[in-house]
Write a protein that holds these residues in place. Structure first.
Motif, PDB file in Angstrom:
ATOM      1  N   MET A  49      17.437   2.290   1.253  1.00 47.99           N
ATOM      2  CA  MET A  49      18.795   2.721   1.602  1.00 47.99           C
ATOM      3  C   MET A  49      19.603   3.060   0.351  1.00 47.99           C
ATOM      4  N   ASN A 138      39.217   2.942   8.342  1.00 48.54           N
ATOM      5  CA  ASN A 138      38.993   3.145   6.905  1.00 48.54           C
ATOM      6  C   ASN A 138      39.546   4.491   6.446  1.00 48.54           C
ATOM      7  N   ARG A 240      20.154  -1.699  10.732  1.00 46.65           N
ATOM      8  CA  ARG A 240      20.921  -2.308  11.844  1.00 46.65           C
ATOM      9  C   ARG A 240      20.186  -2.071  13.170  1.00 46.65           C
TER      10      ARG A 240
HETATM   11  C1  UD1 Z   1      27.667   1.779   7.115  1.00 46.19           C
HETATM   12  C2  UD1 Z   1      29.034   2.416   7.360  1.00 46.19           C
HETATM   13  C3  UD1 Z   1      28.855   3.643   8.251  1.00 46.19           C
HETATM   14  C4  UD1 Z   1      27.828   4.600   7.685  1.00 46.19           C
HETATM   15  C5  UD1 Z   1      26.532   3.846   7.448  1.00 46.19           C
HETATM   16  C6  UD1 Z   1      25.452   4.719   6.847  1.00 46.19           C
HETATM   17  C7  UD1 Z   1      30.961   0.890   7.421  1.00 46.19           C
HETATM   18  C8  UD1 Z   1      31.946   0.249   8.309  1.00 46.19           C
HETATM   19  N1  UD1 Z   1      29.940   1.515   8.039  1.00 46.19           N
HETATM   20  O1  UD1 Z   1      27.194   1.305   8.358  1.00 46.19           O
HETATM   21  O2  UD1 Z   1      30.090   4.314   8.345  1.00 46.19           O
HETATM   22  O3  UD1 Z   1      27.616   5.662   8.601  1.00 46.19           O
HETATM   23  O4  UD1 Z   1      26.787   2.747   6.560  1.00 46.19           O
HETATM   24  O5  UD1 Z   1      24.230   4.057   6.876  1.00 46.19           O
HETATM   25  O6  UD1 Z   1      31.095   0.829   6.220  1.00 46.19           O
HETATM   26  N2  UD1 Z   1      21.299  -3.605   6.182  1.00 46.19           N
HETATM   27  C9  UD1 Z   1      20.102  -3.850   5.568  1.00 46.19           C
HETATM   28  N3  UD1 Z   1      19.886  -3.250   4.361  1.00 46.19           N
HETATM   29  C10 UD1 Z   1      20.799  -2.439   3.758  1.00 46.19           C
HETATM   30  C11 UD1 Z   1      22.026  -2.205   4.408  1.00 46.19           C
HETATM   31  C12 UD1 Z   1      22.249  -2.789   5.616  1.00 46.19           C
HETATM   32  O7  UD1 Z   1      19.256  -4.569   6.069  1.00 46.19           O
HETATM   33  O8  UD1 Z   1      20.513  -1.920   2.663  1.00 46.19           O
HETATM   34  C13 UD1 Z   1      21.525  -4.221   7.506  1.00 46.19           C
HETATM   35  C14 UD1 Z   1      22.307  -5.495   7.391  1.00 46.19           C
HETATM   36  O9  UD1 Z   1      21.783  -6.421   8.249  1.00 46.19           O
HETATM   37  C15 UD1 Z   1      23.696  -5.133   7.846  1.00 46.19           C
HETATM   38  C16 UD1 Z   1      23.435  -3.941   8.783  1.00 46.19           C
HETATM   39  O10 UD1 Z   1      22.264  -3.306   8.296  1.00 46.19           O
HETATM   40  O11 UD1 Z   1      24.347  -6.175   8.469  1.00 46.19           O
HETATM   41  C17 UD1 Z   1      24.557  -2.961   8.787  1.00 46.19           C
HETATM   42  O12 UD1 Z   1      24.923  -2.579   7.444  1.00 46.19           O
HETATM   43  P1  UD1 Z   1      26.473  -2.276   7.077  1.00 46.19           P
HETATM   44  O13 UD1 Z   1      26.596  -1.868   5.675  1.00 46.19           O
HETATM   45  O14 UD1 Z   1      27.332  -3.405   7.541  1.00 46.19           O
HETATM   46  O15 UD1 Z   1      26.862  -1.075   7.998  1.00 46.19           O
HETATM   47  P2  UD1 Z   1      26.039   0.215   8.441  1.00 46.19           P
HETATM   48  O16 UD1 Z   1      25.703   0.019   9.872  1.00 46.19           O
HETATM   49  O17 UD1 Z   1      24.942   0.568   7.500  1.00 46.19           O
END
Ligand code: UD1
Length: 375
Positions: A49, A138, A240
């Motif tokens: 990512m 945001n 996610r």
């Molecule tokens: C975030 C952004 C969204 C964007 C997306 C692109 C916000 C509110 N949301 O959503 O606007 O479209 O990124 O991807 O900022 N996780 C991993 N590894 C990672 C990153 C995340 O395992 O490298 C998992 C984690 O369990 C985390 C979940 O994915 O809780 C969601 O990640 P998060 O950064 O909270 O939001 P996104 O759904 O990725």
């Protein structure tokens, strides 16, 4: 001049890369002493990512990694704020640039503005008018806090003016995500996965409204499985979404024609988009990329903050209506068959001309505005 860029999540990297590059080039030509500092909040941290994007986009290694990681919205936003404040105090930049609409964006804008540091927002003015989306909150707040607002299209300017923002702060520069696409498209085909079945639908889903609602996610998967009677389905899965699918246990109807993949690097995903018969998504950026590429896109959302992808592009909203998703997919497939019978060629250049300023030069326009007067 010292510019500090804050990035945190996958789409931020794609947007920041051309701005960093254009600022360095412009400063070189004009012989301006420019220092650029790159801060990664660590919102996205998996190699697939984050790291691979830095490599493919040829971005400099971040000067600071705040290591914020995952959490609730408050935890993530507060984590960025707490970790960024001392960096800004120590670095004393003249301008902080923030990108898009993720939690890292609003957190960085808030800390900077409270410290009296000027803020520039790249991709300002987009509005879905749906405050149940965390990104809409945001966007609204980041724009209120920003001193320079760089918009991708005219609807962005109109939204900002209607919210009382001084028009003198608004600069319509075009779409930086398309800058990256234009630069890297010639390299993409070499990264097309081998043995790709055709025709295929490319699917991405990661919005909480789609993937956190487990019964709905199950129905979406069943519909995708059903579509495999007409075409293959290729689905690179966001972390996610992967968690939710794991919660579902054996996802229904997954077979050889519905392929779940790990998150893909930029070039691999771009190649897949370019050759897809159809893209099914809930991503904002992919609505834009498919518009540029001239690839039909069905967006599984009730609204979009990017209406230009509908009025000028190839995007259709199907909302939470799976019958509509199915019918629209079949309709697109039929018309694609007709077009190929007429030897119709998709042309990036033709679709590119449709959205003004989506031309690969938005980053240069941003650099021009920021460095104007600094020479
Ligand atoms: C975030 C952004 C969204 C964007 C997306 C692109 C916000 C509110 N949301 O959503 O606007 O479209 O990124 O991807 O900022 N996780 C991993 N590894 C990672 C990153 C995340 O395992 O490298 C998992 C984690 O369990 C985390 C979940 O994915 O809780 C969601 O990640 P998060 O950064 O909270 O939001 P996104 O759904 O990725």
């Amino acid at each position: 001049m010292h510019i500090l860029h804050v990035v945190g999540a996958r789409p931020n990297f794609i947007k920041a890369a051309p701005v960093l590059r254009a600022l360095a080039a412009r400063a070189g030509v004009d012989r301006i002493y420019l220092r650029q500092t790159l801060v990664h909040t660590g919102q996205h941290y998996d190699a697939s990512m984050s790291d691979v994007f830095f490599q493919q986009l040829e971005m400099p290694h971040p000067d600071f990694n705040l290591g914020v990681g995952s959490g609730t919205h408050a935890q993530q936003t507060a984590g960025v704020m707490l970790a960024l404040e001392p960096v800004l105090r120590e670095q004393t930049p003249d301008l902080v640039l923030v990108y898009g609409d993720v939690n890292s964006t609003v957190a960085a804008a808030l800390v900077s503005s409270k410290l009296g540091v000027r803020v520039g927002h790249v991709e300002a003015g987009l509005r879905s008018r749906d405050r149940s989306m965390p990104e809409e909150i945001n966007r609204l707040l980041t724009d209120q806090l920003s001193d320079l607002l760089f918009t991708p299209s005219a609807d962005g300017d109109e939204n900002l003016v209607s919210e009382g923002i001084d028009p003198a702060k608004i600069h319509r520069v075009g779409n930086v995500m398309i800058d990256t696409l234009v630069r890297l498209l010639p390299l993409a085909d070499a990264h097309l996965p081998a043995e790709l079945p055709k025709p295929y639908a490319l699917v991405t889903l990661h919005r909480p409204s789609n993937v956190d609602d487990v019964p709905w996610l199950r129905q979406v998967l069943a519909t995708l499985a059903d579509l495999t009677r007409q075409l293959h389905v290729v689905f690179p899965v966001h972390p996610r979404t992967r968690q939710r699918l794991d919660d579902l246990g054996a996802a229904p109807g997954l077979g050889a024609r519905l392929r779940l993949l790990t998150p893909l690097p930029y070039l691999e995903f771009l190649a897949l988009q370019r050759h897809a018969a159809i893209v099914i998504t809930d991503s904002g950026g992919i609505q834009e990329e498919t518009t540029f590429l001239g690839v039909p896109c069905l967006t599984v959302r009730e609204n979009t903050e990017r209406p230009i992808t509908i009025s000028h592009g190839t995007n259709q909203l199907v909302g939470r209506d799976l019958e509509r998703l199915r019918a629209a997919t079949l309709q697109i497939l039929e018309s694609e068959v007709r077009k190929s019978a007429l030897a119709f060629q998709r042309s990036e250049e033709i679709s590119n001309q449709r959205v003004p300023l989506w031309d690969g030069h938005a980053g240069e326009r941003i650099a021009d505005i920021i460095l104007r007067g600094a020479a």
